[in-house]
Design a protein around this motif. Structure first.
Motif, mmCIF file in Angstrom:
data_model
loop_
_atom_site.group_PDB
_atom_site.id
_atom_site.type_symbol
_atom_site.label_atom_id
_atom_site.label_comp_id
_atom_site.label_asym_id
_atom_site.label_seq_id
_atom_site.Cartn_x
_atom_site.Cartn_y
_atom_site.Cartn_z
ATOM 1 N N ARG A 21 27.131 3.709 3.695
ATOM 2 C CA ARG A 21 27.559 2.341 3.989
ATOM 3 C C ARG A 21 28.715 2.412 4.985
ATOM 4 O O ARG A 21 29.782 2.926 4.651
ATOM 5 C CB ARG A 21 27.999 1.623 2.710
ATOM 6 N N GLY A 38 23.987 -0.085 6.632
ATOM 7 C CA GLY A 38 23.672 1.327 6.446
ATOM 8 C C GLY A 38 22.194 1.614 6.622
ATOM 9 O O GLY A 38 21.812 2.608 7.249
ATOM 10 N N ARG A 56 20.533 3.871 9.598
ATOM 11 C CA ARG A 56 19.682 5.010 9.220
ATOM 12 C C ARG A 56 18.332 4.958 9.906
ATOM 13 O O ARG A 56 17.803 5.967 10.354
ATOM 14 C CB ARG A 56 19.505 5.023 7.698
ATOM 15 N N GLU A 77 31.138 5.446 4.109
ATOM 16 C CA GLU A 77 31.181 6.358 5.241
ATOM 17 C C GLU A 77 32.426 7.247 5.170
ATOM 18 O O GLU A 77 32.367 8.428 5.478
ATOM 19 C CB GLU A 77 31.178 5.549 6.536
#
Length: 68
Positions: free
Chosen positions: A7, A20, A24, A60
């Motif tokens: 995140r 997130g 990704r 993160e």
């Protein structure tokens, strides 16, 4: 582009789950948010999955510290 599922601290609106996922999979966070909102119109466990991802996905900052 980060390929890890974390995140991010920037670009999050609520918990950072959609941001997130977008990071990704290489798409925009707005598209993921729109798809999530549209999925709420269907019966299912979308909210439970979102909450589970919120708990499971690391921030993160924590991921960067653990990677050093």
């Amino acid at each position: 582009m980060s390929r890890k599922l974390v995140r991010p601290r920037e670009g999050r609106m609520f918990a950072g789950v959609c941001a997130g996922l977008a990071r990704r999979f290489g798409t925009s966070a707005g598209l993921i948010r729109l798809l999530f909102l549209l999925s709420l119109l269907l019966p299912g466990t979308q909210v439970i999955i979102y909450l589970a991802l919120w708990i499971i996905m690391p921030n993160e900052d924590r991921h960067l510290v653990a990677g050093r």
